[in-house]
Design a protein around this motif. Structure first.
Motif, PDB file in Angstrom:
ATOM      1  N   GLU A 162     -14.255 -25.370  37.600  1.00  0.00           N
ATOM      2  CA  GLU A 162     -14.183 -23.756  37.221  1.00  0.00           C
ATOM      3  C   GLU A 162     -13.388 -23.155  38.314  1.00  0.00           C
ATOM      4  O   GLU A 162     -13.465 -23.695  39.571  1.00  0.00           O
ATOM      5  CB  GLU A 162     -15.590 -23.254  37.141  1.00  0.00           C
ATOM      6  CG  GLU A 162     -15.273 -21.754  36.492  1.00  0.00           C
ATOM      7  CD  GLU A 162     -14.377 -21.517  35.180  1.00  0.00           C
ATOM      8  OE1 GLU A 162     -13.293 -21.485  35.312  1.00  0.00           O
ATOM      9  OE2 GLU A 162     -14.924 -21.414  34.025  1.00  0.00           O
ATOM     10  N   VAL A 167     -15.745 -18.547  38.003  1.00  0.00           N
ATOM     11  CA  VAL A 167     -16.812 -19.099  37.994  1.00  0.00           C
ATOM     12  C   VAL A 167     -18.326 -18.284  37.780  1.00  0.00           C
ATOM     13  O   VAL A 167     -19.211 -18.773  37.009  1.00  0.00           O
ATOM     14  CB  VAL A 167     -17.251 -19.957  39.332  1.00  0.00           C
ATOM     15  CG1 VAL A 167     -17.364 -18.843  40.699  1.00  0.00           C
ATOM     16  CG2 VAL A 167     -18.327 -20.830  39.391  1.00  0.00           C
ATOM     17  N   LYS A 188     -19.289 -27.265  45.363  1.00  0.00           N
ATOM     18  CA  LYS A 188     -18.192 -26.854  45.768  1.00  0.00           C
ATOM     19  C   LYS A 188     -17.571 -27.338  47.047  1.00  0.00           C
ATOM     20  O   LYS A 188     -18.311 -28.137  47.735  1.00  0.00           O
ATOM     21  CB  LYS A 188     -18.203 -25.118  46.125  1.00  0.00           C
ATOM     22  CG  LYS A 188     -19.309 -24.774  46.929  1.00  0.00           C
ATOM     23  CD  LYS A 188     -19.453 -23.286  47.537  1.00  0.00           C
ATOM     24  CE  LYS A 188     -18.362 -22.955  48.091  1.00  0.00           C
ATOM     25  NZ  LYS A 188     -18.577 -21.293  48.376  1.00  0.00           N
TER      26      LYS A 188
END
Length: 278
Positions: A162, A167, A188
């Motif tokens: 994403e 997100v 992340k």
């Protein structure tokens, strides 16, 4: 004259130490590098002293450029395909080129290396023997919600990429489709300085992410739905079955309800017979 080889080369997703010696060697030896974004890739190549010529190959020019690359391969040149980061074709361009090369018996060789998909899955802590990779969800909200609704009962682990600007919206819609208690892991900036692996429920991840943590490149790993108990007729299942039973024969109503809910059609048929006796 021998035909050239098309190499599919994985490049680092962050940490440059993940760039394998084999990958570097191949990029030095080929005649041409087909790169998703030549400006981006030149920084990586310069860092490792690789001076091979580059040509762009991205989603907007892949079909046009593939014919040129195939001609060069058929003339005996070796070409390497790279994406901006990670393994080519995994939510990146290159599929048309590979298919075209295989169609004319050009050898395609994988040079294995980093993949955000596999890296995130390996640290998530969910079952990874069977999983579903959905890549990037649709950009438009309605299409995105429809895709998520279709996955609500998927029992395999789900993996998504994403973008930072989407997100939070996607996570909120996952809460609506999967329920806020579904366990998930948000990863992340994999292999980078600020790499983060956050485990929580979907509802908890939404709260955590919503306070200024929406920068970076994201992979979301979601635990699969619990396997359905095919013998349990919930009030909602019974309601669907009874509604269909008003319009269809018992056997067809049981079959269609089973397809909709996942409940055993035999259990539904037995329930329908019992209802007729009342």
């Amino acid at each position: 004259m021998s035909i050239g080889v098309l190499y599919v080369v994985a490049t680092p997703i962050g940490n440059l130490q993940d760039f394998s010696p084999r990958a570097q060697s191949v990029l030095r030896q080929v005649d041409l590098i087909a790169a998703e974004d030549t400006r981006h890739s030149r920084h990586l190549l310069k860092h490792f002293g690789i001076t091979t010529a580059c040509q762009s190959l991205h989603e907007h020019n892949e079909r046009q450029q593939s014919s040129v690359l195939l001609q060069r391969l058929q003339l005996g040149e070796d070409i390497a395909l790279i994406s901006d980061a990670g393994t080519p074709l995994i939510s990146d361009p290159g599929c048309y080129l590979i298919q075209s090369a295989l169609a004319v018996q050009i050898r395609v060789v994988a040079i294995a290396g980093p993949s955000a998909l596999i890296s995130a899955l390996s640290v998530a802590g969910f079952r990874a023997d069977r999983f579903v990779f959905e890549g990037f969800l649709p950009a438009k909200a309605l299409a995105r919600r429809q895709r998520l609704d279709s996955l609500a009962h998927e029992t395999r682990t789900l993996v998504f990429y994403e973008a930072p600007h989407r997100v939070l919206d996607s996570l909120n819609e996952m809460v609506q489709s999967f329920g806020q208690e579904r366990e998930a892991v948000l990863v992340k900036e994999l292999s980078k300085v600020f790499e983060t692996v956050y485990r929580d429920s979907l509802g908890g991840i939404v709260k955590w992410l919503g306070v200024g943590r929406q920068k970076g490149e994201f992979v979301l790993v979601v635990q699969g739905a619990p396997p359905p108990d095919n013998n349990v007729l919930t009030p909602e299942v019974k309601r669907i079955f009874q509604l269909l039973g008003k319009e269809l024969p018992l056997k067809k109503a049981a079959k269609l309800t089973s397809e909709i809910t996942g409940v055993s059609k035999n259990s539904l048929y037995a329930f329908g017979l019992e209802q007729k006796k009342l």
